[in-house]
Motif scaffolding. Structure first.
Motif, PDB file in Angstrom:
ATOM      1  N   GLU A 158      74.091  44.411  88.336  1.00 28.68           N
ATOM      2  CA  GLU A 158      74.818  44.664  87.090  1.00 28.68           C
ATOM      3  C   GLU A 158      75.761  45.856  87.224  1.00 28.68           C
ATOM      4  O   GLU A 158      76.926  45.789  86.806  1.00 28.68           O
ATOM      5  N   LEU A 162      79.932  45.656  86.894  1.00 28.83           N
ATOM      6  CA  LEU A 162      80.630  46.360  85.812  1.00 28.83           C
ATOM      7  C   LEU A 162      81.601  47.403  86.348  1.00 28.83           C
ATOM      8  O   LEU A 162      82.625  47.673  85.737  1.00 28.83           O
ATOM      9  N   ASN A 180      69.906  42.769  81.464  1.00 34.73           N
ATOM     10  CA  ASN A 180      70.413  43.669  80.423  1.00 34.73           C
ATOM     11  C   ASN A 180      71.719  43.199  79.786  1.00 34.73           C
ATOM     12  O   ASN A 180      72.317  43.936  79.011  1.00 34.73           O
ATOM     13  N   TRP A 181      72.141  41.995  80.106  1.00 40.78           N
ATOM     14  CA  TRP A 181      73.389  41.464  79.568  1.00 40.78           C
ATOM     15  C   TRP A 181      73.119  40.337  78.587  1.00 40.78           C
ATOM     16  O   TRP A 181      72.155  39.584  78.753  1.00 40.78           O
ATOM     17  N   GLU A 182      74.003  40.223  77.596  1.00 41.93           N
ATOM     18  CA  GLU A 182      73.928  39.095  76.671  1.00 41.93           C
ATOM     19  C   GLU A 182      74.911  38.023  77.134  1.00 41.93           C
ATOM     20  O   GLU A 182      76.100  38.304  77.314  1.00 41.93           O
ATOM     21  N   TYR A 197      78.568  35.020  81.722  1.00 40.92           N
ATOM     22  CA  TYR A 197      78.812  36.346  81.151  1.00 40.92           C
ATOM     23  C   TYR A 197      80.287  36.695  81.320  1.00 40.92           C
ATOM     24  O   TYR A 197      80.800  36.681  82.440  1.00 40.92           O
ATOM     25  N   VAL A 202      80.691  41.954  77.933  1.00 41.72           N
ATOM     26  CA  VAL A 202      79.509  42.714  78.347  1.00 41.72           C
ATOM     27  C   VAL A 202      79.779  44.207  78.233  1.00 41.72           C
ATOM     28  O   VAL A 202      78.933  44.968  77.720  1.00 41.72           O
ATOM     29  N   ARG A 203      80.955  44.646  78.679  1.00 43.06           N
ATOM     30  CA  ARG A 203      81.300  46.075  78.587  1.00 43.06           C
ATOM     31  C   ARG A 203      81.312  46.537  77.131  1.00 43.06           C
ATOM     32  O   ARG A 203      80.826  47.624  76.801  1.00 43.06           O
ATOM     33  N   THR A 205      79.669  45.249  74.571  1.00 39.08           N
ATOM     34  CA  THR A 205      78.294  45.283  74.067  1.00 39.08           C
ATOM     35  C   THR A 205      77.550  46.510  74.578  1.00 39.08           C
ATOM     36  O   THR A 205      76.818  47.170  73.823  1.00 39.08           O
ATOM     37  N   MET A 206      77.739  46.816  75.870  1.00 39.26           N
ATOM     38  CA  MET A 206      77.068  47.984  76.441  1.00 39.26           C
ATOM     39  C   MET A 206      77.553  49.272  75.784  1.00 39.26           C
ATOM     40  O   MET A 206      76.769  50.191  75.532  1.00 39.26           O
TER      41      MET A 206
END
Length: 219
Positions: A158, A162, A180-182, A197, A202-203, A205-206
């Protein structure tokens, strides 16, 4: 009968009933054969890889490959398969119009098998299989990434993805999701399930999670 003649030995075996000792001998022989395949065909790619990063070779099924392609529908550009095994996903993606199509694999025997498949499909000069450590490959120019890796590897991967991938990139994971990703989308059930993804999402959301954590607000 000549002891070294397998044809005569098989004929004799077919005329006999196999007792308990015979069954045990067959079991031992089968075990030795499996070990020989592992030692000669699969182990070479693991020798210099830390234990928790080792991923046993399990070829993707036709359904899994199709699910990957379904989640890549409408996309184009470069595709990279990290830990490409026998190369079937790279080859299938190229046939769907993805180019360049690249597979990274450490096991030399699997690389040879990948190139054999590509040659038999008439695509030997159109797809690329490289013996490279996925942790050392720069993925900044990749639009599409596919992985069939173990959960212990995905959690570490991950951070690399990223750090390197552009926002427009899409990552496809088969068999196991990123912990840890949706996902943006999923296809299939059980072992055939595949997760997609979108890196930009993802970025975002994080970042939202991090902001909420700082404010003490649950997400």
């Amino acid at each position: 009968m000549d002891q070294d003649d397998p044809g005569e030995a098989m004929t004799e075996l077919q005329g006999r009933s196999i007792g308990g000792l015979g069954v045990m001998q067959l079991a031992v022989g089968a075990g030795l054969f499996v070990y020989a395949v592992w030692a000669g065909f699969l182990m070479p790619g693991f020798r210099k890889v830390p234990l928790k990063l080792q991923v046993p070779y399990v070829p993707a099924s036709k359904r899994q490959v199709q699910n990957v392609l379904n989640l890549l529908q409408g996309r184009s550009g470069k595709i990279v398969d990290l830990g490409s095994g026998d190369g079937r996903i790279v080859l299938a993606a190229y046939r769907r119009g993805f180019y360049p199509a690249v597979g990274y694999e450490l096991n030399p025997w699997l690389l040879r098998l990948s190139r054999l498949h590509a040659w038999r499909a008439g695509c030997a000069q159109r797809v690329c299989y490289l013996k490279e450590d996925l942790w050392k490959v720069n993925l900044a120019d990749c639009s599409n990434i596919t992985v069939f890796l173990a959960p212990s590897v995905l959690s570490l991967l991950e951070t690399k993805l990223l750090a390197e991938l552009p926002n427009e990139a899409r990552v496809i994971s088969g068999r196991f999701p990123f912990p840890n990703w949706e996902p943006t989308a999923t296809v299939g059930e059980g072992l055939d399930k595949v997760w997609a993804y979108d890196v930009g999402r993802v970025r975002q959301t994080m970042a939202e999670r991090a902001a909420a954590f700082e404010q003490g607000t649950p997400v």
